[in-house]
Design an enzyme around this catalytic site. Structure first.
Site, PDB file in Angstrom:
ATOM      1  N   TYR A   1     -11.734  -6.468  10.005  1.00 38.13           N
ATOM      2  CA  TYR A   1     -12.930  -6.619   9.180  1.00 38.13           C
ATOM      3  C   TYR A   1     -12.639  -7.685   8.124  1.00 38.13           C
ATOM      4  CZ  TYR A   1      -9.892  -3.249   6.881  1.00 38.13           C
ATOM      5  OH  TYR A   1      -8.793  -2.604   6.372  1.00 38.13           O
TER       6      TYR A   1
ATOM      7  N   HIS B   1       2.520  -3.532   6.840  1.00 37.75           N
ATOM      8  CA  HIS B   1       1.593  -2.429   6.532  1.00 37.75           C
ATOM      9  C   HIS B   1       1.586  -1.438   7.688  1.00 37.75           C
ATOM     10  CE1 HIS B   1      -0.741  -4.198   3.040  1.00 37.75           C
ATOM     11  NE2 HIS B   1       0.013  -5.210   3.419  1.00 37.75           N
ATOM     12  N   SER B   2       0.791  -0.373   7.526  1.00 39.75           N
ATOM     13  CA  SER B   2       0.487   0.490   8.659  1.00 39.75           C
ATOM     14  C   SER B   2      -0.929   1.002   8.461  1.00 39.75           C
ATOM     15  CB  SER B   2       1.485   1.656   8.734  1.00 39.75           C
ATOM     16  OG  SER B   2       1.146   2.701   7.847  1.00 39.75           O
TER      17      SER B   2
ATOM     18  N   GLU C   1       0.726  -4.571  11.113  1.00 39.17           N
ATOM     19  CA  GLU C   1       0.356  -3.150  11.009  1.00 39.17           C
ATOM     20  C   GLU C   1       1.212  -2.371  12.006  1.00 39.17           C
ATOM     21  OE1 GLU C   1      -1.886  -1.849   8.957  1.00 39.17           O
ATOM     22  OE2 GLU C   1      -3.097  -3.561   8.295  1.00 39.17           O
TER      23      GLU C   1
ATOM     24  N   HIS D   1       0.859  -1.192   0.000  1.00 37.73           N
ATOM     25  CA  HIS D   1       0.000   0.000   0.000  1.00 37.73           C
ATOM     26  C   HIS D   1       0.891   1.235   0.000  1.00 37.73           C
ATOM     27  CE1 HIS D   1      -3.624  -2.377   1.734  1.00 37.73           C
ATOM     28  NE2 HIS D   1      -3.686  -2.268   0.424  1.00 37.73           N
ATOM     29  N   ALA D   2       0.709   2.065  -1.021  1.00 43.21           N
ATOM     30  CA  ALA D   2       1.673   3.133  -1.292  1.00 43.21           C
ATOM     31  C   ALA D   2       1.865   4.113  -0.143  1.00 43.21           C
ATOM     32  CB  ALA D   2       1.231   3.885  -2.545  1.00 43.21           C
ATOM     33  N   ARG D   3       0.777   4.496   0.501  1.00 42.70           N
ATOM     34  CA  ARG D   3       0.880   5.591   1.471  1.00 42.70           C
ATOM     35  C   ARG D   3       1.468   5.167   2.808  1.00 42.70           C
ATOM     36  NH1 ARG D   3      -5.589   6.496   2.373  1.00 42.70           N
ATOM     37  NH2 ARG D   3      -6.120   4.502   3.321  1.00 42.70           N
TER      38      ARG D   3
ATOM     39  N   ASN E   1      -3.524  -5.512  -2.282  1.00 43.05           N
ATOM     40  CA  ASN E   1      -3.765  -6.454  -1.194  1.00 43.05           C
ATOM     41  C   ASN E   1      -5.195  -6.996  -1.195  1.00 43.05           C
ATOM     42  OD1 ASN E   1      -2.536  -7.912   0.877  1.00 43.05           O
ATOM     43  ND2 ASN E   1      -3.338  -6.539   2.478  1.00 43.05           N
TER      44      ASN E   1
ATOM     45  N   ARG F   1      -3.196   4.790  -2.182  1.00 37.75           N
ATOM     46  CA  ARG F   1      -3.017   3.455  -1.594  1.00 37.75           C
ATOM     47  C   ARG F   1      -2.754   2.371  -2.647  1.00 37.75           C
ATOM     48  NH1 ARG F   1      -5.953   0.002   2.564  1.00 37.75           N
ATOM     49  NH2 ARG F   1      -6.992  -1.680   1.476  1.00 37.75           N
TER      50      ARG F   1
END
Ligand SMILES: [Zn+2]
Length: 429
Positions: free
Chosen positions: A360, A306-307, A382, A182-184, A254, A236
């Site tokens: 989720y 990820h974050s 995360e 995820h880019a951001r 993802n 993202r």
């Protein structure tokens, strides 16, 4: 005077950079009932809002709301009795602050000399690429640089193999990790770069390269990452423009892996969790698949970094569990404890659990795919949403946290790596 003028022009350009987010508000939302959860979810979908974290009872959510949608969003929350707080009334201010802090940190280092790898910067795609090339040239005995394929826009998706022996003929277990799918999620890059640093440049724990081989892929989504360094810091997805609908572009990588594909993701290209036209339709996801194809017999641990949220999550995204769930959970807890022991005091302890139960439902994720095809221990990590000491500005990076993010995550990674090494030995006796 001329120099001063130039400075103002430069600052002006920097401030103009995040215009697209001008007036966006970041809301903390507290829900108490299932009805309130449903209302927030409904509003987020109907208004096409960027949900940073989902609100559930006992866990506040964070939602980014464009300027023109703020009144409606607030009115609906008030009418339903949902408590909320405005954490930032204009997220552009935070983006400008982040830019300022990062550029100040970069100046202190005379630009960026990656051979000594100062951990107070977020490096660009080009800088990381140069670093990986340098590393492979400087450490030919241990490092092999591999290009797993090309991104949609034609950038190389490179990873390194680290081994104190011959990687190809080795029978050791492999730890495979990647960041920036995820880019951001910029803070994930230091985690993989720090691991590389400790495995190749500053090796203080020999056992980690004695009995374990490593595959490290720092920028899994090169196009999205490059894009996030321009106008759209909060991008993202990847940058697929071939989706055939209006001007929307990008696939959530993802959600593009071939496990339960499309079951809990979006088929609308404009949305942030759009799963693409089919499993592995995206070259970036296919490149990662090629690594699994090649080394599936030896990959003992997969870490998709990820974050944000301080969580270690495992399969599956539909709330079902893998057969070895107990062991997967146990190792997750051990990794979390290793990180918690050295984390910043203001960040919460890591939460460990099944991804769908903690967060989720989600389908087509990289870590679910890895678990499904036979990697015994597969996790989405995360990283913490560091908050400049004051609030919850999840994706933004404070240079003061960059080294810490690498260091503390490395503590967890080491625990995971040693565990799979020991269980790999036992199973091969
Ligand atoms: Zn992510």
């Amino acid at each position: 005077m001329l120099r001063l003028g130039c400075l103002f022009v430069i600052i002006g350009l920097a401030l103009a950079k995040h215009e697209v987010y001008d007036g966006y508000g970041l809301y903390k939302v507290s829900v108490k009932t299932t009805e309130q959860v449903e209302l927030v979810n409904y509003l987020s979908k109907a208004l096409d809002l960027d949900v940073w974290s989902h609100a559930i009872p006992g866990h506040d959510g964070q939602v980014l709301v464009p300027k023109d949608k703020k009144p409606l969003f607030q009115n609906e929350l008030k009418a339903a009795g949902v408590e909320f707080q405005i954490e930032s009334d204009n997220i552009k201010d935070i983006l400008d602050l982040e830019d300022h802090l990062l550029s100040e940190a970069a100046k202190k280092n005379n630009g960026s000399r990656l051979d000594s790898l100062p951990f107070d910067q977020i490096y660009t795609y080009h800088q990381v690429d140069t670093f990986l090339e340098m590393l492979a040239a400087a450490y030919p005995e241990t490092v092999t640089l591999v290009n797993a394929g090309k991104s949609f826009e034609g950038r190389d998706i490179k990873y390194i193999k680290v081994s104190s022996g011959d990687f190809e003929t080795s029978t050791r277990p492999i730890v495979f990790m990647e960041s920036l799918l995820h880019a951001r999620e910029w803070i994930t890059l230091p985690a993989t770069l720090y691991a590389i640093h400790k495995l190749v440049i500053d090796v203080t724990e020999q056992d980690l390269i004695q009995d374990i081989d490593w595959i490290i892929l720092p920028i899994a989504n090169p196009d999205g990452y490059v894009h996030s360094h321009g106008e759209f810091r909060l991008w993202r997805k990847n940058r697929n423009t071939n989706l055939g609908v209006g001007t929307c572009m990008g696939v959530d990588l993802n959600r593009n892996f071939d496990f339960q594909w499309s079951e809990a993701s979006s088929n609308i290209p404009c949305l942030d969790n759009y799963h693409g036209r089919g499993p592995f339709s995206e070259p970036e996801a296919a490149a990662i698949k090629s690594v699994f194809d090649q080394y599936i017999d030896r990959i003992g641990l997969f870490l998709d970094i990820h974050s944000f949220g301080s969580m270690i999550l495992y399969a599956y995204g539909d709330k079902t569990l893998p057969p070895n769930a107990l062991m997967v959970h146990l190792l997750g807890v051990r990794m979390a404890e290793s990180i918690d022991a050295v984390k910043m005091s203001w960040n919460p302890n890591y939460v460990v659990g099944n991804s769908a139960m903690v967060l989720y439902d989600a389908s087509g994720t990289a870590s679910d795919y890895a678990q499904f095809i036979g990697v015994p221990y597969s996790y989405t990590i995360e990283l913490p949403g560091h908050r400049f000491g004051i609030g919850g500005f999840g994706f933004f990076v404070d240079p003061a946290f960059i080294e810490q993010a690498g260091f503390e995550t490395w503590e967890g990674i080491k625990t995971g790596a040693r565990f799979i090494r020991d269980s790999f030995k036992k199973s091969n006796v």
